[in-house]
Write a protein that holds these residues in place. Structure first.
Motif, PDB file in Angstrom:
ATOM      1  N   VAL A  69      65.533  -8.543   5.016  1.00 44.71           N
ATOM      2  CA  VAL A  69      66.271  -9.251   4.179  1.00 44.71           C
ATOM      3  C   VAL A  69      66.166 -10.806   4.269  1.00 44.71           C
ATOM      4  O   VAL A  69      66.453 -11.460   5.253  1.00 44.71           O
ATOM      5  N   ARG A  70      65.877 -11.548   3.116  1.00 37.20           N
ATOM      6  CA  ARG A  70      65.987 -12.834   3.057  1.00 37.20           C
ATOM      7  C   ARG A  70      66.996 -13.581   2.106  1.00 37.20           C
ATOM      8  O   ARG A  70      67.309 -12.721   1.023  1.00 37.20           O
ATOM      9  N   PHE A  71      67.413 -14.707   2.242  1.00 32.50           N
ATOM     10  CA  PHE A  71      68.456 -15.412   1.366  1.00 32.50           C
ATOM     11  C   PHE A  71      67.906 -16.624   0.720  1.00 32.50           C
ATOM     12  O   PHE A  71      67.289 -17.344   1.651  1.00 32.50           O
ATOM     13  N   ARG A  72      68.105 -17.124  -0.400  1.00 36.13           N
ATOM     14  CA  ARG A  72      68.009 -18.185  -0.898  1.00 36.13           C
ATOM     15  C   ARG A  72      69.217 -18.799  -1.779  1.00 36.13           C
ATOM     16  O   ARG A  72      69.599 -18.274  -2.590  1.00 36.13           O
ATOM     17  N   LEU A  73      69.494 -20.103  -1.521  1.00 36.68           N
ATOM     18  CA  LEU A  73      70.544 -20.627  -2.223  1.00 36.68           C
ATOM     19  C   LEU A  73      70.117 -21.378  -3.278  1.00 36.68           C
ATOM     20  O   LEU A  73      69.471 -22.506  -3.465  1.00 36.68           O
ATOM     21  N   THR A  74      70.429 -20.652  -4.398  1.00 38.25           N
ATOM     22  CA  THR A  74      69.664 -21.363  -5.652  1.00 38.25           C
ATOM     23  C   THR A  74      70.556 -20.479  -6.951  1.00 38.25           C
ATOM     24  O   THR A  74      71.346 -19.719  -6.816  1.00 38.25           O
ATOM     25  N   SER A  75      70.074 -21.063  -8.166  1.00 37.42           N
ATOM     26  CA  SER A  75      70.775 -20.391  -9.242  1.00 37.42           C
ATOM     27  C   SER A  75      69.625 -19.955 -10.317  1.00 37.42           C
ATOM     28  O   SER A  75      68.575 -20.449 -10.457  1.00 37.42           O
ATOM     29  N   LEU A  76      70.107 -18.842 -10.768  1.00 33.75           N
ATOM     30  CA  LEU A  76      69.124 -18.058 -11.664  1.00 33.75           C
ATOM     31  C   LEU A  76      68.949 -18.752 -13.249  1.00 33.75           C
ATOM     32  O   LEU A  76      70.016 -19.000 -13.782  1.00 33.75           O
ATOM     33  N   LEU A  77      67.834 -19.251 -13.414  1.00 35.49           N
ATOM     34  CA  LEU A  77      67.592 -19.943 -14.631  1.00 35.49           C
ATOM     35  C   LEU A  77      67.197 -18.952 -15.889  1.00 35.49           C
ATOM     36  O   LEU A  77      67.717 -19.167 -16.968  1.00 35.49           O
ATOM     37  N   GLU A  78      66.366 -18.111 -15.473  1.00 40.78           N
ATOM     38  CA  GLU A  78      65.860 -17.183 -16.580  1.00 40.78           C
ATOM     39  C   GLU A  78      65.104 -15.920 -15.966  1.00 40.78           C
ATOM     40  O   GLU A  78      64.373 -15.926 -14.971  1.00 40.78           O
ATOM     41  N   ILE A  79      65.196 -14.806 -16.604  1.00 40.06           N
ATOM     42  CA  ILE A  79      64.502 -13.773 -16.146  1.00 40.06           C
ATOM     43  C   ILE A  79      62.988 -13.509 -17.036  1.00 40.06           C
ATOM     44  O   ILE A  79      63.217 -13.682 -18.442  1.00 40.06           O
ATOM     45  N   LYS A  80      61.968 -13.377 -16.718  1.00 42.63           N
ATOM     46  CA  LYS A  80      60.641 -13.069 -17.250  1.00 42.63           C
ATOM     47  C   LYS A  80      60.382 -11.886 -17.319  1.00 42.63           C
ATOM     48  O   LYS A  80      59.568 -11.446 -16.370  1.00 42.63           O
ATOM     49  N   GLN A  81      60.851 -10.965 -17.914  1.00 38.80           N
ATOM     50  CA  GLN A  81      60.657  -9.397 -17.899  1.00 38.80           C
ATOM     51  C   GLN A  81      59.416  -8.960 -17.828  1.00 38.80           C
ATOM     52  O   GLN A  81      58.866  -8.146 -16.881  1.00 38.80           O
ATOM     53  N   ALA A  82      58.599  -9.774 -18.875  1.00 38.34           N
ATOM     54  CA  ALA A  82      57.374  -9.306 -18.935  1.00 38.34           C
ATOM     55  C   ALA A  82      56.444  -9.429 -17.907  1.00 38.34           C
ATOM     56  O   ALA A  82      55.257  -8.809 -17.776  1.00 38.34           O
ATOM     57  N   GLU A  83      56.589 -10.476 -17.235  1.00 47.36           N
ATOM     58  CA  GLU A  83      55.977 -10.957 -15.974  1.00 47.36           C
ATOM     59  C   GLU A  83      56.608 -10.392 -14.436  1.00 47.36           C
ATOM     60  O   GLU A  83      55.902 -10.983 -13.520  1.00 47.36           O
ATOM     61  N   ASN A  84      57.687  -9.840 -14.748  1.00 44.03           N
ATOM     62  CA  ASN A  84      58.179  -9.252 -13.445  1.00 44.03           C
ATOM     63  C   ASN A  84      58.687 -10.495 -12.480  1.00 44.03           C
ATOM     64  O   ASN A  84      58.240 -10.727 -11.347  1.00 44.03           O
ATOM     65  N   LYS A  85      59.215 -11.533 -13.188  1.00 42.40           N
ATOM     66  CA  LYS A  85      59.301 -12.921 -12.552  1.00 42.40           C
ATOM     67  C   LYS A  85      60.640 -13.433 -12.759  1.00 42.40           C
ATOM     68  O   LYS A  85      61.117 -12.999 -14.135  1.00 42.40           O
ATOM     69  N   ILE A  86      61.478 -14.067 -12.115  1.00 40.28           N
ATOM     70  CA  ILE A  86      62.557 -14.789 -12.399  1.00 40.28           C
ATOM     71  C   ILE A  86      62.439 -16.347 -12.121  1.00 40.28           C
ATOM     72  O   ILE A  86      61.508 -16.626 -11.196  1.00 40.28           O
ATOM     73  N   VAL A  87      62.839 -17.015 -12.721  1.00 42.63           N
ATOM     74  CA  VAL A  87      62.922 -18.584 -12.589  1.00 42.63           C
ATOM     75  C   VAL A  87      64.352 -18.834 -12.062  1.00 42.63           C
ATOM     76  O   VAL A  87      65.291 -18.804 -12.595  1.00 42.63           O
ATOM     77  N   THR A  88      64.112 -19.842 -10.947  1.00 36.46           N
ATOM     78  CA  THR A  88      65.363 -20.593 -10.352  1.00 36.46           C
ATOM     79  C   THR A  88      65.154 -21.805 -10.318  1.00 36.46           C
ATOM     80  O   THR A  88      64.161 -22.321 -10.713  1.00 36.46           O
TER      81      THR A  88
END
Length: 427
Positions: A69-88
């Motif tokens: 388990v890892r943790f990152r302190l950030t905010s989610l900006l967008e979900i790119k569902q087609a790319e299986n990716k999130i942008v923070t």
């Protein structure tokens, strides 16, 4: 399996803890805070009953022994569902499974004026801001040059007769009875008004008729004015206009009248239903997706027992996190046939109003078992102590509650200044 969990409230935390050190699963937690906050006790922080650190627990400490388990302190900006990716805010992350556990925030129902001037309480920061505001009010009341000005600072309007509104009203009423007269002997607390405004016909509408009636009786006994079948139409920071046409002069309007889901960018509008929640199937999978899930307050799951979605309660969130963790483990182990649909089994509802005053509904046996008073209050305290993370936090909370019970006092009335200009000291 790379699992990204957005949010670490009750649902996200339970999911992550149940995936700790499971083979072939890597977990990344994304949250804008580095701590888990125990929302049911926000009102005690706001009314100086507990310190913010008592109801918060560092996420990194929780997962110190978790190899996966890892943790990152950030905010989610967008979900790119087609790319299986999130942008923070700190970059992009790829996932195999994405779990949205973003919870809910205050719902002002589109009233921008109310949103600008009312005081919400959906985070530790907001609870601390409310505590500062309450203490400032009485410091300002000491400097008031007229009764009318003093009433502005000594009138509290709480909007929403659910558990949060009822608990806030009761806590402020107890401060008026036991604590504030000793802190501010120059003020006449018979002038202090606490008004609870609720749009439905009763307080604690989600609970039994007996609990609703008792909660109202307890509140009126503490000197709270309860106005049901009433809503707040406008509030400009000093004047609240009610649906009855009545106006109330106050600098404090506490908003506990509704919540809405925190839906991130990248979710199709067709999937968002009433209450700003995301439509999911019986496995908490977002409709129309293969590897995206939503759990907790953000999720709307229709079942025969709950055709309009489950209640937005901590117990629902915890059990959804637990069920999803088991399903993901089965999935990664190639045992998809063992995955289970989620069903919520209501174990009861409770709310506290004040010292020795609480109500409890238990659905088993039928008909629903109800009781109130001292015993219900004891059960409420015991359950909340069990749910708090960390032995140290439990001990500190228990000592605080014990001290307050026997001394009728609390020693956390600290005004934490955020501005150091002389003119900002009080007003």
């Amino acid at each position: 399996m790379r699992v990204i969990i957005i949010g670490c409230g009750f649902a996200g935390l339970k999911l992550a803890r149940n995936l700790v050190n499971k083979e072939n699963i890597e977990v990344l937690i994304i949250d804008k805070n580095n701590y888990h906050q125990f929302q049911p006790l926000f009102y005690q922080v706001a009314t100086s009953g507990l310190d913010a650190s008592n109801i918060s627990f560092p996420l990194r400490k929780i997962f110190q022994k978790a190899r996966n388990v890892r943790f990152r302190l950030t905010s989610l900006l967008e979900i790119k569902q087609a790319e299986n990716k999130i942008v923070t805010t700190i970059g992009a992350f790829d996932y195999d499974v994405l779990v949205l556990a973003t919870g809910a925030t205050t719902n002002f129902f589109g009233n921008e004026k109310l949103q600008e001037n009312a005081l919400p309480m959906k985070s530790t920061v907001e609870a601390l801001q409310l505590r500062n505001h309450i203490i400032k009010n009485f410091e300002n009341a000491l400097l008031a040059t007229s009764k009318q000005e003093r009433e502005l600072y000594m009138t509290f309007v709480i909007v929403g007769g659910g558990p949060t509104g009822v608990e806030l009203s009761g806590a402020i009423a107890e401060m008026r009875k036991y604590i504030l007269p000793k802190d501010y002997p120059e003020l006449d607390f018979s002038e202090m008004k606490i008004i609870l405004v609720e749009g439905s016909p009763k307080t604690l509408a989600v609970m039994s008729e007996q609990s609703s009636e008792k909660s109202r009786k307890y509140l009126t006994g503490l000197g709270v004015t309860v106005e049901t079948k009433t809503t707040v139409k406008e509030y400009d920071g000093t004047t609240a206009v009610l649906s009855t046409g009545e106006t109330i002069q106050t600098t404090t309007l506490l908003w506990a009248a509704g919540i809405k889901g925190n839906v991130p960018a990248g979710i199709e509008a067709s999937l968002i239903v009433k209450g700003n929640r995301i439509q999911v199937d019986r496995y908490n999978k977002v409709e129309g997706t293969e590897n995206m899930y939503a759990i907790g307050d953000i999720a709307c799951m229709e079942t025969p027992q709950y055709p309009h979605g489950h209640p937005q309660l901590a117990n629902v969130a915890i059990n959804q996190g637990k069920n999803l963790a088991a399903n993901l483990i089965h999935q990664v182990n190639g045992n998809k046939h063992l995955q289970a649909e989620f069903e919520y089994h209501d174990k009861g509802t409770m709310a506290t109003v004040g010292r020795n005053l609480a109500v409890v509904d238990i659905p088993i046996p039928k008909p629903k078992l109800h009781f109130g008073g001292w015993f219900a209050w004891l059960i409420w305290m015991s359950l909340h102590l069990m749910l708090i993370l960390g032995v140290k936090n439990r001990v500190q909370i228990f000592i605080n509650w014990l001290y307050k019970y026997f001394t009728y006092d609390q020693n956390l009335r600290l005004l934490i200044r955020t501005a150091f200009r002389e003119e900002d000291e009080v007003k």
